[in-house]
Design an enzyme around this catalytic site. Structure first.
Site: not given
Ligand code: CMC
Length: 430
Positions: A304, A361
């Protein structure tokens, strides 16, 4: 006391004001930089660029903190609903009981879709990706709903109209894509139950609304509701900065979200896990391919831009997998694969050194599969959840007197002046 930094360029000293956020983040205010020195800053992907001041969402990537309007995501996931969280994000505070009831009334009133819009759905070729359809349909709403005169009224009604219609439009796209009869929204159901009912009810097999699934959907959408200046929100703010209508700005956000590095990752994770399952791809092969710079393969659902530790949303989503799949009669083999792949990656030096942890996710697709949502609808599910965040950020941008038309600079690296050559004198070199 105001703080400053000093920058020395070409022998000239420039004093740059320091801006501090309420959680201690610091920024150099470089707004006068180009005007006073001729320099600009260079920051591809804007990893070090603060594009706005915002009071909506706080993230701390080192500590794994996420808060909406100051409230920790863990508390909202535990106690709130998606509609209440949407209200919180957009208006800045939790609603009273009366405000929440009024919001539900509006959401019900706005939920049907103009009959003429249905024809658009039928014109798309089979297998069209629902994100492309959704982005176009949201943009089309502007033609069906005229501007209201009172700006406050316009805002409230337009926001709720968007939140309500995106749900109906998404479920409708799914039904039409399968050649099934469209199921209309029911005023007696809450936002999430209504969506599941529109997706799965049919005249042949009535859908049984399961409270755990409704709760899981609330949590899924709460976790996705905002994430400060991510790619799609930046698209909404950038497009919105031209003062275009909100439908067009949100449509741009949906397009940005579609990509596999952003919202499309939930679909990509499931494809990856299915491949491991079906082809018997080993975890070692996955890890070594993900480590190889010359191989396009990445471990989807890992890494991320901001989180350099475990994404707090992924922790909640992982727990949700256990709850939802714990009660399922049919186990999902992908959950076991995901767990083991995570363990293997977290003990690998490459992932440790680069601080690559599971993001939201990684487990969200497994929760969606358990609800019966097809893989090509996963990113649409993300878009429905992110809509309140886009609206809140668009509204904040519009009301901030410091915000301007979004128009970055560049460092030009092309030809110096290069004169036009007529067609019959042209060679490959010219
Ligand atoms: N697998 C393998 N290597 C990775 C991965 C991954 N998933 N993510 C990052 N890296 C490597 C990357 O190659 C780079 O290596 P090096 O330093 O040697 O060049 C290093 O880690 C830093 O990565 P980056 O791509 O420069 O970092 P970024 O901040 O630009 O990218 C990211 C963040 C999310 C695009 C990236 O981690 C990624 O592509 N992850 C997979 C896609 C994914 O799961 N996206 C969902 C993000 S969360 C949902 C949302 O909020 O949008």
């Amino acid at each position: 006391m105001e703080k400053f930094a000093k920058l020395v360029i070409d022998g000239k000293e420039l004093t740059l004001p320091i801006i501090e956020g309420s959680e201690g983040e610091k920024a150099l205010d470089i707004r006068r930089l180009r005007q006073e020195t001729g320099y600009i800053t260079f920051d591809p992907g804007y990893g070090n660029t603060g594009a706005c001041k915002s009071a909506i969402t706080y993230m701390n990537g080192e500590k794994g903190i996420l808060r909406y309007r100051g409230i920790p995501i863990e508390e909202l996931a535990e106690r709130s609903t998606f509609v209440e969280t949407a209200y919180l994000l957009i208006s800045g505070r939790l609603p009273t009981r009366e405000e929440l009831t009024r919001t539900s009334v509006y959401l019900n009133d706005f939920s049907p879709i103009h009959e003429n819009m249905k024809a658009f759905y039928g014109s798309y070729p089979p297998k069209s990706h629902p994100m492309g359809i959704l982005s176009a349909m949201i943009n089309a709403l502007r033609s069906f709903y005229p501007e209201l005169v009172d700006l406050d009224e316009e805002m409230n009604q337009t926001f709720l109209r968007l939140i309500s219609k995106i749900r109906t439009m998404s479920a409708m796209a799914y039904k039409i894509s399968r050649g099934h009869r469209v199921i209309y929204p029911r005023p007696d159901l809450c936002y999430c139950a209504n969506f599941l009912n529109m997706m799965f009810d049919s005249p042949v097999v009535p859908y049984h609304i399961d409270d755990d699934m409704v709760r899981a959907l609330n949590v899924f959408w709460i976790l996705h509701a905002d994430h400060e200046q991510n790619c799609s929100t930046t698209a909404v703010r950038a497009v919105g900065s031209s003062k275009v209508n909100i439908y067009a700005a949100v449509s741009a956000g949906i397009s940005a979200l579609w990509g596999p590095l952003h919202g499309g990752a939930n679909q990509a994770v499931i494809h990856m896990l299915e491949k491991i399952h079906k082809d018997g791809m080993s975890f070692d092969e996955c890890i070594s391919r993900a480590r190889d710079k010359n191989d396009g393969f990445k471990l989807m659902g890992f890494g991320h831009r901001v989180y350099k530790t475990y994404d707090p949303r992924a922790k909640i989503m992982k727990k949700m997998c256990d709850i939802i799949l714990g009660k399922a009669t049919r186990k999902d083999p992908l959950l076991d694969i995901a767990r083991r792949l995570e363990e293997r990656a977290l003990e690998d030096n490459y992932f440790k050194e680069k601080n690559l942890y599971p993001n939201v996710d990684f487990y969200s697709g497994i929760v969606l599969r358990a609800m019966g949502i097809p893989t090509n609808m996963f990113t649409v599910m993300f878009a429905i959840g992110r809509l309140p965040g886009w609206i809140a950020q668009w509204k904040e941008d519009l009301g901030d007197p410091e915000m301007k038309l979004c128009r970055p600079r560049q460092i030009y690296t092309g030809h110096e002046i290069n004169h036009y050559v007529p067609l019959d004198e042209r060679t490959e070199e010219s």
